[in-house]
Design a protein around this motif. Structure first.
Motif, PDB file in Angstrom:
ATOM      1  N   GLU A  47       0.841  -1.181   0.026  1.00 28.03           N
ATOM      2  CA  GLU A  47       0.019  -0.057  -0.090  1.00 28.03           C
ATOM      3  C   GLU A  47       0.890   1.165  -0.014  1.00 28.03           C
ATOM      4  O   GLU A  47       1.909   1.184   0.636  1.00 28.03           O
ATOM      5  CB  GLU A  47      -0.751  -0.047   1.070  1.00 28.03           C
ATOM      6  CG  GLU A  47      -2.079  -1.013   1.531  1.00 28.03           C
ATOM      7  CD  GLU A  47      -2.762  -0.820   2.464  1.00 28.03           C
ATOM      8  OE1 GLU A  47      -3.398   0.017   2.954  1.00 28.03           O
ATOM      9  OE2 GLU A  47      -2.865  -1.920   3.455  1.00 28.03           O
ATOM     10  N   VAL A  48       0.387   2.359  -0.721  1.00 29.48           N
ATOM     11  CA  VAL A  48       1.274   3.549  -0.862  1.00 29.48           C
ATOM     12  C   VAL A  48       1.391   4.314   0.588  1.00 29.48           C
ATOM     13  O   VAL A  48       2.366   4.483   0.907  1.00 29.48           O
ATOM     14  CB  VAL A  48       0.500   4.404  -1.947  1.00 29.48           C
ATOM     15  CG1 VAL A  48      -0.800   5.147  -1.206  1.00 29.48           C
ATOM     16  CG2 VAL A  48       1.552   5.845  -2.180  1.00 29.48           C
ATOM     17  N   GLY A  49       0.424   4.005   1.607  1.00 28.12           N
ATOM     18  CA  GLY A  49       0.532   4.595   2.923  1.00 28.12           C
ATOM     19  C   GLY A  49       1.667   3.661   3.696  1.00 28.12           C
ATOM     20  O   GLY A  49       2.139   4.302   4.575  1.00 28.12           O
ATOM     21  N   ALA A  50       2.080   2.467   3.181  1.00 27.66           N
ATOM     22  CA  ALA A  50       3.288   1.894   3.842  1.00 27.66           C
ATOM     23  C   ALA A  50       4.875   2.583   3.754  1.00 27.66           C
ATOM     24  O   ALA A  50       5.850   2.031   4.099  1.00 27.66           O
ATOM     25  CB  ALA A  50       3.257   0.400   3.707  1.00 27.66           C
ATOM     26  N   ILE A  51       4.598   3.147   2.452  1.00 29.77           N
ATOM     27  CA  ILE A  51       5.807   4.128   2.137  1.00 29.77           C
ATOM     28  C   ILE A  51       6.177   5.227   3.198  1.00 29.77           C
ATOM     29  O   ILE A  51       5.258   5.950   3.315  1.00 29.77           O
ATOM     30  CB  ILE A  51       5.804   4.481   0.740  1.00 29.77           C
ATOM     31  CG1 ILE A  51       5.456   3.406  -0.141  1.00 29.77           C
ATOM     32  CG2 ILE A  51       7.349   5.351   0.519  1.00 29.77           C
ATOM     33  CD1 ILE A  51       6.436   2.168  -0.164  1.00 29.77           C
ATOM     34  N   ALA A  52       7.359   5.174   3.764  1.00 21.91           N
ATOM     35  CA  ALA A  52       7.933   6.424   4.801  1.00 21.91           C
ATOM     36  C   ALA A  52       8.686   7.225   4.082  1.00 21.91           C
ATOM     37  O   ALA A  52       9.862   7.109   3.710  1.00 21.91           O
ATOM     38  CB  ALA A  52       8.585   5.812   5.868  1.00 21.91           C
ATOM     39  N   SER A  53       7.927   8.165   3.261  1.00 19.22           N
ATOM     40  CA  SER A  53       8.494   9.197   2.580  1.00 19.22           C
ATOM     41  C   SER A  53       9.204  10.242   3.477  1.00 19.22           C
ATOM     42  O   SER A  53       8.966  10.475   4.467  1.00 19.22           O
ATOM     43  CB  SER A  53       7.087  10.080   1.739  1.00 19.22           C
ATOM     44  OG  SER A  53       6.660   9.325   0.914  1.00 19.22           O
ATOM     45  N   SER A  54      10.589  10.559   2.997  1.00 20.19           N
ATOM     46  CA  SER A  54      11.356  11.386   3.741  1.00 20.19           C
ATOM     47  C   SER A  54      11.438  12.810   3.162  1.00 20.19           C
ATOM     48  O   SER A  54      11.892  12.939   2.107  1.00 20.19           O
ATOM     49  CB  SER A  54      13.017  10.864   3.849  1.00 20.19           C
ATOM     50  OG  SER A  54      12.812   9.436   4.296  1.00 20.19           O
ATOM     51  N   LEU A  55      10.858  13.857   3.781  1.00  8.64           N
ATOM     52  CA  LEU A  55      10.493  15.206   3.433  1.00  8.64           C
ATOM     53  C   LEU A  55      11.388  15.932   4.478  1.00  8.64           C
ATOM     54  O   LEU A  55      11.229  15.789   5.622  1.00  8.64           O
ATOM     55  CB  LEU A  55       9.208  15.472   3.309  1.00  8.64           C
ATOM     56  CG  LEU A  55       8.209  14.610   2.398  1.00  8.64           C
ATOM     57  CD1 LEU A  55       6.801  14.884   2.540  1.00  8.64           C
ATOM     58  CD2 LEU A  55       8.643  14.574   1.147  1.00  8.64           C
ATOM     59  N   LEU A  56      12.253  16.718   3.715  1.00 10.27           N
ATOM     60  CA  LEU A  56      12.957  17.889   4.714  1.00 10.27           C
ATOM     61  C   LEU A  56      12.244  19.221   4.663  1.00 10.27           C
ATOM     62  O   LEU A  56      11.911  19.730   3.339  1.00 10.27           O
ATOM     63  CB  LEU A  56      14.477  18.061   4.198  1.00 10.27           C
ATOM     64  CG  LEU A  56      15.329  18.775   4.885  1.00 10.27           C
ATOM     65  CD1 LEU A  56      15.372  17.989   6.203  1.00 10.27           C
ATOM     66  CD2 LEU A  56      16.705  19.181   4.460  1.00 10.27           C
ATOM     67  N   PHE A  57      12.179  19.787   5.712  1.00 13.68           N
ATOM     68  CA  PHE A  57      11.360  20.958   5.978  1.00 13.68           C
ATOM     69  C   PHE A  57      12.341  21.693   6.875  1.00 13.68           C
ATOM     70  O   PHE A  57      13.067  21.448   7.346  1.00 13.68           O
ATOM     71  CB  PHE A  57      10.105  20.928   6.637  1.00 13.68           C
ATOM     72  CG  PHE A  57       8.938  20.148   5.950  1.00 13.68           C
ATOM     73  CD1 PHE A  57       8.013  21.161   5.147  1.00 13.68           C
ATOM     74  CD2 PHE A  57       8.802  18.891   5.992  1.00 13.68           C
ATOM     75  CE1 PHE A  57       7.097  20.400   4.127  1.00 13.68           C
ATOM     76  CE2 PHE A  57       7.867  18.293   5.298  1.00 13.68           C
ATOM     77  CZ  PHE A  57       6.812  19.010   4.354  1.00 13.68           C
ATOM     78  N   LEU A  58      12.006  23.311   6.504  1.00 14.78           N
ATOM     79  CA  LEU A  58      12.697  24.064   7.518  1.00 14.78           C
ATOM     80  C   LEU A  58      11.556  24.724   8.472  1.00 14.78           C
ATOM     81  O   LEU A  58      10.682  25.342   7.989  1.00 14.78           O
ATOM     82  CB  LEU A  58      13.463  25.272   6.550  1.00 14.78           C
ATOM     83  CG  LEU A  58      14.660  24.724   5.601  1.00 14.78           C
ATOM     84  CD1 LEU A  58      14.950  25.870   4.794  1.00 14.78           C
ATOM     85  CD2 LEU A  58      15.527  24.034   6.269  1.00 14.78           C
ATOM     86  N   VAL A  66      10.952  14.855   8.239  1.00 11.23           N
ATOM     87  CA  VAL A  66       9.445  14.358   8.243  1.00 11.23           C
ATOM     88  C   VAL A  66       9.583  13.104   7.865  1.00 11.23           C
ATOM     89  O   VAL A  66       9.460  13.101   6.486  1.00 11.23           O
ATOM     90  CB  VAL A  66       8.498  15.443   7.969  1.00 11.23           C
ATOM     91  CG1 VAL A  66       7.204  14.606   8.253  1.00 11.23           C
ATOM     92  CG2 VAL A  66       8.524  16.580   8.684  1.00 11.23           C
ATOM     93  N   MET A  67       9.389  12.092   8.285  1.00 14.32           N
ATOM     94  CA  MET A  67       9.086  10.625   7.785  1.00 14.32           C
ATOM     95  C   MET A  67       7.578  10.503   7.786  1.00 14.32           C
ATOM     96  O   MET A  67       6.924  10.402   8.715  1.00 14.32           O
ATOM     97  CB  MET A  67       9.690   9.539   8.705  1.00 14.32           C
ATOM     98  CG  MET A  67      11.206   9.611   8.764  1.00 14.32           C
ATOM     99  SD  MET A  67      11.996   9.603   7.326  1.00 14.32           S
ATOM    100  CE  MET A  67      11.483   7.750   6.596  1.00 14.32           C
ATOM    101  N   THR A  68       6.909  10.667   6.468  1.00  8.69           N
ATOM    102  CA  THR A  68       5.329  10.535   6.609  1.00  8.69           C
ATOM    103  C   THR A  68       5.009   9.412   5.847  1.00  8.69           C
ATOM    104  O   THR A  68       5.553   9.052   4.851  1.00  8.69           O
ATOM    105  CB  THR A  68       5.061  12.034   5.936  1.00  8.69           C
ATOM    106  OG1 THR A  68       3.612  12.058   5.908  1.00  8.69           O
ATOM    107  CG2 THR A  68       5.455  12.299   4.512  1.00  8.69           C
ATOM    108  N   SER A  69       3.738   8.946   5.990  1.00 13.39           N
ATOM    109  CA  SER A  69       3.079   8.160   5.271  1.00 13.39           C
ATOM    110  C   SER A  69       2.759   8.667   3.749  1.00 13.39           C
ATOM    111  O   SER A  69       2.451   9.849   3.654  1.00 13.39           O
ATOM    112  CB  SER A  69       1.717   7.710   5.856  1.00 13.39           C
ATOM    113  OG  SER A  69       0.931   7.020   5.103  1.00 13.39           O
ATOM    114  N   GLY A  70       3.128   7.710   3.011  1.00 16.19           N
ATOM    115  CA  GLY A  70       2.904   8.194   1.417  1.00 16.19           C
ATOM    116  C   GLY A  70       1.526   8.325   1.068  1.00 16.19           C
ATOM    117  O   GLY A  70       0.945   8.590  -0.060  1.00 16.19           O
ATOM    118  N   ARG A  71       0.482   7.869   1.993  1.00 22.18           N
ATOM    119  CA  ARG A  71      -0.942   8.261   1.587  1.00 22.18           C
ATOM    120  C   ARG A  71      -1.485   9.596   1.703  1.00 22.18           C
ATOM    121  O   ARG A  71      -2.563   9.777   1.459  1.00 22.18           O
ATOM    122  CB  ARG A  71      -1.703   7.235   2.521  1.00 22.18           C
ATOM    123  CG  ARG A  71      -2.079   7.735   4.055  1.00 22.18           C
ATOM    124  CD  ARG A  71      -2.817   6.714   4.583  1.00 22.18           C
ATOM    125  NE  ARG A  71      -3.432   7.292   6.193  1.00 22.18           N
ATOM    126  CZ  ARG A  71      -3.457   6.761   7.133  1.00 22.18           C
ATOM    127  NH1 ARG A  71      -3.097   5.347   7.132  1.00 22.18           N
ATOM    128  NH2 ARG A  71      -3.624   7.118   8.375  1.00 22.18           N
TER     129      ARG A  71
END
Length: 162
Positions: A47-58, A66-71
């Motif tokens: 499932e796309v929600g099981a992907i831990a997308s790594s997003l860098l914010f300031l 931020v390790m966020t769900s791909g969903r």
């Protein structure tokens, strides 16, 4: 040559972090890009929600991974409230590379030149196995929510309205 030695250098660094943390998960190299959560989910059959997308914010000009769900998409207003920050903006590709040493689409939760403050989307706790990038857009690693939390030291927070 072992499988680990055949990994790209950035992914070998990530694998060493896993090993040092006592996590037995192995970095996997995939033939196709996993730059987006949808691409990664298709390649892994999850499932796309099981992907831990790594997003860098300031957040107030300080980097936060931020390790966020791909969903879902991160709501910067919710994130700012959770972090106690006045402003939260997405980092540029150049900033991502400078802070993490990795390219967008391949940013791992670890393996950066210096530690990066990390927070973890509470939505990821709903998956038995989550998949995170492992240093390149072609490498991933399977983790449990508990392993991701232990690996990063990141607190569990809400990053979206769902």
């Amino acid at each position: 040559m072992s499988d680990e030695q055949q990994l790209p250098e950035r992914s070998r660094i990530v694998q060493q972090h896993l090993t040092d943390a006592g996590i037995t998960a192995r970095v996997r190299e995939l033939p196709d890009s996993t730059r987006t959560a949808a691409e990664a989910a298709a390649a892994l059959g999850c499932e796309v929600g099981a992907i831990a997308s790594s997003l860098l914010f300031l957040a107030d000009d300080e980097p936060v991974l931020v390790m966020t769900s791909g969903r879902h998409r991160v709501d910067t207003d919710i994130l700012a409230g959770q972090l106690g920050a006045q402003t939260v903006v997405m980092a540029s590709a150049k900033q991502v590379r400078a802070v993490t040493g990795q390219a967008i689409g391949g940013v791992a939760p670890v393996g950066h030149p210096s530690p990066v403050r990390t927070v973890i989307d509470a939505a990821l706790a709903g998956y038995e196995t989550i998949w995170a990038a492992a240093g390149t857009p072609h490498t991933v690693m399977p983790l449990t929510f508990e392993q991701l939390t232990a690996l990063t030291g990141g607190p569990r927070i809400r990053v979206a309205a769902d």
